[in-house]
Enzyme design. Sequence first.
Site, mmCIF file in Angstrom:
data_model
loop_
_atom_site.group_PDB
_atom_site.id
_atom_site.type_symbol
_atom_site.label_atom_id
_atom_site.label_comp_id
_atom_site.label_asym_id
_atom_site.label_seq_id
_atom_site.Cartn_x
_atom_site.Cartn_y
_atom_site.Cartn_z
ATOM 1 N N ASP A 192 11.977 -4.928 5.307
ATOM 2 C CA ASP A 192 10.746 -5.709 5.502
ATOM 3 C C ASP A 192 9.562 -5.173 4.709
ATOM 4 O OD1 ASP A 192 10.618 -3.433 7.127
ATOM 5 O OD2 ASP A 192 9.530 -4.461 8.733
ATOM 6 N N HIS A 193 9.629 -3.917 4.291
ATOM 7 C CA HIS A 193 8.562 -3.287 3.500
ATOM 8 C C HIS A 193 8.971 -1.847 3.275
ATOM 9 C CE1 HIS A 193 7.529 -1.273 7.184
ATOM 10 N NE2 HIS A 193 7.527 -2.450 7.780
ATOM 11 N N ARG A 241 -1.745 6.332 11.213
ATOM 12 C CA ARG A 241 -0.375 5.819 11.020
ATOM 13 C C ARG A 241 -0.345 4.881 9.810
ATOM 14 N NH1 ARG A 241 4.039 5.579 14.611
ATOM 15 N NH2 ARG A 241 5.329 3.698 14.575
ATOM 16 N N ASP A 242 -1.284 3.946 9.769
ATOM 17 C CA ASP A 242 -1.407 3.059 8.607
ATOM 18 C C ASP A 242 -2.342 3.672 7.573
ATOM 19 O OD1 ASP A 242 0.192 1.215 9.947
ATOM 20 O OD2 ASP A 242 -1.537 0.340 10.966
ATOM 21 N N LYS A 248 11.401 -2.437 18.066
ATOM 22 C CA LYS A 248 11.492 -3.413 16.969
ATOM 23 C C LYS A 248 12.107 -4.732 17.428
ATOM 24 C CE LYS A 248 9.986 -0.731 13.557
ATOM 25 N NZ LYS A 248 8.789 -1.020 12.752
ATOM 26 N N HIS A 283 3.076 2.590 5.472
ATOM 27 C CA HIS A 283 3.948 1.795 4.604
ATOM 28 C C HIS A 283 3.491 1.969 3.155
ATOM 29 C CE1 HIS A 283 4.529 -1.074 8.256
ATOM 30 N NE2 HIS A 283 5.070 0.111 8.447
ATOM 31 N N ASP A 313 14.150 -1.439 8.534
ATOM 32 C CA ASP A 313 12.689 -1.392 8.613
ATOM 33 C C ASP A 313 12.173 -0.214 7.785
ATOM 34 O OD1 ASP A 313 9.929 -1.535 9.772
ATOM 35 O OD2 ASP A 313 10.952 -2.980 11.058
ATOM 36 N N ARG A 361 4.023 -1.557 22.307
ATOM 37 C CA ARG A 361 4.444 -2.927 22.042
ATOM 38 C C ARG A 361 5.765 -3.247 22.728
ATOM 39 N NH1 ARG A 361 5.137 -2.258 15.633
ATOM 40 N NH2 ARG A 361 6.842 -0.776 15.590
ATOM 41 N N ARG A 391 -3.995 5.591 18.960
ATOM 42 C CA ARG A 391 -3.320 4.299 19.117
ATOM 43 C C ARG A 391 -1.937 4.361 19.766
ATOM 44 N NH1 ARG A 391 -1.351 2.049 13.433
ATOM 45 N NH2 ARG A 391 0.290 1.229 14.764
ATOM 46 N N ARG A 427 -3.409 -8.507 14.469
ATOM 47 C CA ARG A 427 -1.950 -8.504 14.640
ATOM 48 C C ARG A 427 -1.576 -8.458 16.129
ATOM 49 N NH1 ARG A 427 2.589 -4.714 11.645
ATOM 50 N NH2 ARG A 427 3.816 -4.298 13.506
ATOM 51 N N ALA A 428 -0.498 -9.162 16.444
ATOM 52 C CA ALA A 428 -0.181 -9.443 17.844
ATOM 53 C C ALA A 428 0.523 -8.314 18.584
ATOM 54 C CB ALA A 428 0.700 -10.689 17.903
ATOM 55 N N ASP A 429 1.562 -7.730 17.969
ATOM 56 C CA ASP A 429 2.529 -6.998 18.796
ATOM 57 C C ASP A 429 1.920 -5.911 19.661
ATOM 58 O OD1 ASP A 429 2.039 -5.534 16.480
ATOM 59 O OD2 ASP A 429 4.113 -4.885 16.191
ATOM 60 N N ARG A 430 0.952 -5.192 19.123
ATOM 61 C CA ARG A 430 0.405 -4.066 19.879
ATOM 62 C C ARG A 430 -0.861 -4.431 20.668
ATOM 63 N NH1 ARG A 430 3.223 0.574 18.866
ATOM 64 N NH2 ARG A 430 4.268 0.823 16.850
ATOM 65 N N HIS A 464 6.789 7.000 9.967
ATOM 66 C CA HIS A 464 5.413 7.001 10.489
ATOM 67 C C HIS A 464 5.017 8.330 11.123
ATOM 68 C CE1 HIS A 464 4.072 2.940 9.800
ATOM 69 N NE2 HIS A 464 5.068 2.391 10.448
ATOM 70 N N ASP A 523 11.434 3.422 9.151
ATOM 71 C CA ASP A 523 10.042 3.132 9.443
ATOM 72 C C ASP A 523 9.481 3.997 10.563
ATOM 73 O OD1 ASP A 523 7.687 1.314 9.084
ATOM 74 O OD2 ASP A 523 8.058 1.101 11.225
ATOM 75 N N SER A 528 5.467 -5.063 9.198
ATOM 76 C CA SER A 528 6.560 -5.754 9.903
ATOM 77 C C SER A 528 6.204 -7.178 10.287
ATOM 78 C CB SER A 528 6.893 -5.011 11.196
ATOM 79 O OG SER A 528 7.491 -3.795 10.917
ATOM 80 N N HIS A 537 -3.202 -3.921 11.413
ATOM 81 C CA HIS A 537 -3.526 -4.498 12.727
ATOM 82 C C HIS A 537 -4.971 -4.991 12.782
ATOM 83 C CE1 HIS A 537 0.157 -3.122 14.825
ATOM 84 N NE2 HIS A 537 0.115 -2.154 13.920
HETATM 85 O O1 LIG Z 1 2.445 -0.780 14.372
HETATM 86 C C1 LIG Z 1 2.961 0.080 13.649
HETATM 87 O O2 LIG Z 1 3.864 0.829 14.037
HETATM 88 C C2 LIG Z 1 2.418 0.262 12.262
HETATM 89 O O3 LIG Z 1 1.041 0.059 12.265
HETATM 90 C C3 LIG Z 1 3.027 -0.714 11.332
HETATM 91 O O4 LIG Z 1 4.424 -0.649 11.363
HETATM 92 P P1 LIG Z 1 5.342 -1.943 11.384
HETATM 93 O O5 LIG Z 1 4.602 -2.993 10.617
HETATM 94 O O6 LIG Z 1 6.599 -1.505 10.667
HETATM 95 O O7 LIG Z 1 5.580 -2.307 12.792
HETATM 96 MN MN LIG Z 2 8.465 -2.851 9.547
HETATM 97 MN MN LIG Z 3 5.975 0.529 10.255
#
Ligand SMILES: O=C(O)[C@H](O)COP(=O)(O)O
Ligand SMILES: [Mn+2]
Ligand SMILES: [Mn+2]
Length: 559
Positions: free
Chosen positions: A472-473, A171-172, A362, A502, A29, A214, A207, A287-290, A435, A431, A82, A141
């Site tokens: 992934d990036h 962070r972003d 992750k 990123h 990552d 997440r 955040r 974006r979903a995860d968070r 961050h 990653d 990600s 996000h």
């Molecule tokens: O959610 C995060 O940690 C960052 O905004 C993006 O990082 P990720 O895309 O590698 O999860």
């Molecule tokens: Mn990533």
């Molecule tokens: Mn990241």
Amino acid sequence: MGSSGANTFQLADHPKLPKGKTIALIVLDGWGEASPDPYNCIHTAETPTMDSFKKTAPEKWRLIKAHGTAVGLPSEDDMGNSEVGHNALGAGRIYAQGAKLVDFALESGKLYDGEGFKYIKQSFDKGTLHLIGLLSDGGVHSRLDQVQLLLKGAAERGAKRIRLHILTDGRDVIDGTSVGFVETLENDLAKLRENGVDALIASGGGRMYVTMDRYENDWSVVKRGWDAQVLGEAPHKFKSAIEAVKKLRETPKANDQYLPPFVIVDDSGKAVGPIVDGDAVVTFNFRADRMTMLAKALEYKDFDKFDRVRVPKINYAGMLQYDGELMLPSHYLVSPPEIERTSGEYLVHNGVKTFACSETVKFGHVTFFWNGNRSGCFNPEMEEYVEIPSDVGITFNVQPKMKALEIAEKARDAILSGKFHQVRVNIPNGDMVGHTGDVEATVVSCKAADEAVKIMIDAIEQVGGIFVVTADHGNAEDMVKRDKSGKPQLDKNGKVQILTSHTLQPVPIAIGGPGLAPGVRFRSDVPTGGLANVAATMINLHGFEAPSDYETTLIEVVD
Ligand SMILES: O=C(O)[C@H](O)COP(=O)(O)O
Ligand SMILES: [Mn+2]
Ligand SMILES: [Mn+2]
């Protein structure tokens, strides 16, 4: 294609490549490729294993695109992330992603005709519209310009009382930019107030400390947000959000990512915008995860993750539906990309057994994102997903090795067990430590990631398997904001501006191992290949032809 039933998923045999090999698929990552530079932590770190691929087998090493339109983002100025990265890796096709879908829906006005908006609109007459999300132009996000349009659109369509619950980024985007974003938002809210809409910021927080946890790593993060957003309670109270952010940033080592929760209060000290019965709520992250954890807290009747104290009866919609399998949330403003027939689903129908593993922060990347934003396995008899618990309550520069070793050891055991054909991992270090903006710790993290790769490659050697290592990036390969000429940019105090986000860099992909058929090499006619080309490549290495609508394979077999 697209109809249901097992036959849809039957893959043709590859004319040249055998089946049954054990393949380690390693995603590093935040591991991009960039020129040597003091702020390139991957370059600074000792990474003998990753270096060896390029040096010893250059025909089996190349770069692939991991940002912008190659992963379904609106423009080439959009860094990879990600979600879109793992979606592309797992699905083998490029989908217009959340950022782009929301842009379309806002531009065309379709967002306001949808079921989700109609649902929240029911509250506009008597209730308050609350918007909760990441206040940033990072585009990972959420995006501030989308929030601005949504605010305007909602007010034009009858929202009379609006409250914003903001999460600061850093962070972003560069740390400290929260102040400017709050000012921009306050200007917009002032204009709305001039037009008779009672619109205010009601609460906030950083955040990573408030709301945006997440994969259920730390529910206390979501609780802090709940207390401020729903209950109107927080340790810090301010008269305005600008004052809040400026004041909280004065604390030594304060950082947008980790600002403590605050609520905005009126002259009598009363919170200006708790969420109450009859209100509407929109979580505006696409974006979903968070956002999934908050979505559960807002939507689920049965909920035992923390004491919600008061559960308001609200009309809640997500900007998107965050989880297609759980149908969470049940109402949403914009339909998510319909990512179907992912490589994982094909593999379970073609006898390929998969093991997937990462640590909590992750874990969903190599499972949920990989499978097209879908929770759970396709077939538990064919797949095993293992989550290593992440450390909780620390910033990862304190523990830059994270769980890389543990993940690698679990993967090694899975490889040696002979039970799986694909052993897929995400190694988070570059990653997650990148961050934090801590350059020294990021160097340590990259070394740890490289050591993890070595453990898995050694296991692949032992079983005569194949490895595919990619990312992934970008992130750790460039830790400084640069001017147009590429020189590090200084802030107004003459200090180098550290880049926590990123990057736009491409990522490496290396293939090898004793099981790789002789004659396999990277094609030279896919120069613009990106992450979405990896799925067809993997399917070939498992001994099958890829589905015809997948992005083309990166490999060829020469006799
Ligand atoms: O959610 C995060 O940690 C960052 O905004 C993006 O990082 P990720 O895309 O590698 O999860
Ligand atoms: Mn990533
Ligand atoms: Mn990241």
